[in-house]
Design an enzyme around this catalytic site. Structure first.
Site, PDB file in Angstrom:
ATOM      1  CE  LYS A  64      -4.544  -1.509   0.439  1.00  0.00           C
ATOM      2  NZ  LYS A  64      -5.654  -1.207   0.781  1.00  0.00           N
ATOM      3  NE  ARG A 117      -7.073  -7.320  -0.649  1.00  0.00           N
ATOM      4  CZ  ARG A 117      -8.259  -6.494  -0.353  1.00  0.00           C
ATOM      5  NH1 ARG A 117      -9.718  -7.130  -0.577  1.00  0.00           N
ATOM      6  NH2 ARG A 117      -8.319  -5.274   0.018  1.00  0.00           N
TER       7      ARG A 117
END
Length: 195
Positions: A138, A172
């Site tokens: 991210k 995830r």
């Protein structure tokens, strides 16, 4: 994929029509980034197929959600939002045991918000459902390390290990093998009896 894979298949969509097509073709879980708020038919669609539902918190819509997101009390607001979505799911007939919650790292959150969520994941236990978290590569990690997405493996693994330690049950990831190795070590450390 369903013919080849014996594991649960999850698809990301907030559109009931797309969810129905995927469920007709063997999907098991619908990961809805709007937590059933974008399409009023989604909860009934998930219920009809007795599918799993990942309900994710977000503030705003993808087009504007990163424009100065503000919270009075971050974790309380996430819990309240997810509680409402759980109620919507239950009202539509989705089984409580089929629901997973996701605090929505990066979806209407600043760098500091994301860090607070990871640090405070244990607070989500009040919802009574497993917590999924998606930290893999991210952009907030890149802001800390000044690295591009392909260079964020170590920062992803360290934040994932802390997330699991703080209560996340489902992770995830992009880098499955490396993450599995990290969790094998973490699991061994956590299970080691104190002397």
């Amino acid at each position: 994929i369903r013919k080849e894979v014996k594991l649960p298949i999850s698809i990301d969509t907030y559109k009931a029509e797309t969810a129905k097509a995927a469920l007709d073709n063997g999907a098991d879980i619908i990961n809805d980034i709007s937590a059933l708020n974008a399409d009023k038919k989604m909860a009934k669609t998930i219920s009809r197929y007795k599918a799993g539902a990942v309900l994710m918190h977000r503030r705003g819509i993808p087009k504007n959600m990163q424009k100065n997101p503000e919270y009075q009390s971050l974790m309380e607001e996430i819990i309240e939002y997810l509680n409402k979505s759980i109620a919507t799911a239950l009202e539509a007939g989705v089984g409580f045991e089929k629901i997973i919650v996701d605090p929505g790292i990066g979806f209407g959150k600043t760098l500091e918000h994301n860090l607070e969520i990871i640090k405070s994941l244990a607070q989500l236990k009040i919802l009574g459902r497993p917590v999924l978290i998606g930290l893999s590569r991210k952009s907030f990690l890149g802001k800390i390390t000044n690295q591009g997405p392909r260079e964020r493996l170590s920062s992803t693994i360290s934040s994932n290990c802390l997330a699991v330690f703080n209560g996340a049950k489902i992770i995830r990831v992009h880098d499955v093998q490396e993450t599995k190795q990290a969790f094998t070590v973490l699991d061994r450390i956590l299970k080691c009896p104190a002397q």
